[in-house]
Design a protein around this motif. Structure first.
Motif, short mmCIF file in Angstrom:
data_model
loop_
_atom_site.label_atom_id
_atom_site.label_comp_id
_atom_site.label_asym_id
_atom_site.label_seq_id
_atom_site.Cartn_x
_atom_site.Cartn_y
_atom_site.Cartn_z
N SER A 53 -11.02 5.55 29.71
CA SER A 53 -11.56 4.65 28.89
C SER A 53 -11.77 5.12 27.41
O SER A 53 -11.45 6.23 26.95
N TYR A 54 -11.90 4.08 26.72
CA TYR A 54 -12.01 4.37 25.16
C TYR A 54 -13.18 3.77 24.60
O TYR A 54 -13.54 2.36 25.32
N ASP A 55 -14.04 4.12 23.85
CA ASP A 55 -15.21 3.49 23.38
C ASP A 55 -14.91 2.00 22.78
O ASP A 55 -15.76 0.88 23.08
N THR A 56 -13.88 1.83 21.99
CA THR A 56 -13.44 0.41 21.19
C THR A 56 -12.21 0.30 21.35
O THR A 56 -11.28 1.32 21.65
N ASP A 57 -11.79 -0.94 21.24
CA ASP A 57 -10.22 -1.39 21.02
C ASP A 57 -9.72 -0.63 19.76
O ASP A 57 -8.53 -0.17 19.87
N VAL A 58 -10.50 -0.20 18.53
CA VAL A 58 -9.90 0.50 17.31
C VAL A 58 -9.55 1.78 18.03
O VAL A 58 -8.35 2.38 17.97
N GLU A 59 -10.35 2.52 18.80
CA GLU A 59 -10.12 3.99 19.56
C GLU A 59 -8.85 3.98 20.31
O GLU A 59 -8.09 4.80 20.03
N PHE A 60 -8.97 3.05 20.82
CA PHE A 60 -7.66 2.69 21.89
C PHE A 60 -6.36 2.70 21.20
O PHE A 60 -5.25 3.47 21.60
N TYR A 61 -6.35 1.88 20.07
CA TYR A 61 -4.91 1.68 19.37
C TYR A 61 -4.80 2.95 18.46
O TYR A 61 -3.40 2.99 18.36
N GLU A 62 -5.80 3.55 18.20
CA GLU A 62 -5.52 4.73 17.41
C GLU A 62 -4.90 5.72 18.32
O GLU A 62 -3.88 6.41 17.88
N TYR A 63 -5.25 5.88 19.74
CA TYR A 63 -4.49 6.88 20.62
C TYR A 63 -3.31 6.26 20.78
O TYR A 63 -2.38 7.12 20.93
N LEU A 64 -2.96 4.93 21.16
CA LEU A 64 -1.67 4.60 21.28
C LEU A 64 -0.69 4.78 20.43
O LEU A 64 0.39 5.16 20.58
N LEU A 65 -1.00 4.91 19.04
CA LEU A 65 -0.20 5.03 17.78
C LEU A 65 0.00 6.73 17.77
O LEU A 65 1.29 7.01 17.83
N LYS A 66 -0.92 7.53 18.33
CA LYS A 66 -0.54 8.87 18.41
C LYS A 66 0.46 9.20 19.40
O LYS A 66 1.23 9.98 19.53
N LEU A 67 0.23 8.51 20.80
CA LEU A 67 1.06 8.73 21.69
C LEU A 67 2.34 8.22 21.44
O LEU A 67 3.29 9.06 21.67
N TYR A 68 2.65 7.24 20.58
CA TYR A 68 3.70 6.50 20.36
C TYR A 68 4.43 7.47 19.41
O TYR A 68 5.91 7.71 19.48
N ARG A 69 3.89 8.31 18.55
CA ARG A 69 4.55 9.01 17.68
C ARG A 69 4.71 10.16 18.37
O ARG A 69 6.04 10.89 17.96
N PHE A 70 3.99 10.65 19.39
CA PHE A 70 4.46 11.63 20.03
C PHE A 70 5.72 11.66 20.94
O PHE A 70 6.73 12.34 20.85
N LEU A 71 5.92 10.42 21.36
CA LEU A 71 6.89 10.18 22.27
C LEU A 71 8.35 9.84 21.50
O LEU A 71 9.34 10.22 22.02
N PHE A 72 8.26 9.40 20.34
CA PHE A 72 9.33 8.78 19.67
C PHE A 72 9.45 9.17 18.29
O PHE A 72 10.51 8.67 17.76
N SER A 73 8.60 10.01 17.67
CA SER A 73 8.81 10.50 16.53
C SER A 73 8.55 11.75 15.88
O SER A 73 8.01 12.23 15.04
N SER A 74 8.57 12.64 17.06
CA SER A 74 8.18 13.90 16.92
C SER A 74 6.89 14.36 16.65
O SER A 74 6.72 15.48 16.08
N GLY A 75 5.79 13.44 16.86
CA GLY A 75 4.51 13.72 16.43
C GLY A 75 3.94 14.72 17.34
O GLY A 75 4.48 15.05 18.49
N PRO A 76 2.62 15.28 17.13
CA PRO A 76 1.96 16.16 18.00
C PRO A 76 1.56 15.48 19.20
O PRO A 76 1.17 14.18 19.27
N MET A 77 1.23 16.21 20.23
CA MET A 77 0.77 15.77 21.59
C MET A 77 -0.65 14.97 21.27
O MET A 77 -1.37 15.97 20.68
N PRO A 78 -1.09 14.03 21.65
CA PRO A 78 -2.44 13.29 21.65
C PRO A 78 -3.21 13.91 22.23
O PRO A 78 -2.97 14.79 23.25
#
Length: 92
Positions: A67-92
């Protein structure tokens, strides 16, 4: 829940790799690095979910038990996950 087919396919994959019983960003990264056609489809569907915001935090929670408290928080997490998976970002 009424989501489009691309979103549903992505959500099904997220249930396998990121559901409440399996917090698996490292496993998902390994799969996206090695699974060819599946990985391309997963990334394309992930792009779609991020661009169109086709899913709510509540819909995600209903499928993954995370769960995420808000849709904004949810999409912030998804963006971090996307960067981790495809752009060498840190693990969310």
């Amino acid at each position: 829940m009424m989501v489009d087919l691309r979103t549903q396919a992505w959500l099904d994959d997220m249930f396998i790799y990121g559901g409440g019983n399996v917090y698996g960003p490292p496993q998902l990264k390994e799969a996206t690095d090695t699974r060819g056609e599946w990985a391309e489809r997963f990334r394309s569907n992930f792009d779609h979910v991020l661009a169109e915001k086709t899913l709510t935090a509540a819909e995600y929670e209903a499928r993954t038990e995370i769960s995420y408290d808000t849709d904004v928080e949810f999409y912030e997490y998804l963006l971090k996950l996307y960067r981790f998976l495809f752009s060498s970002g840190p693990m969310p």
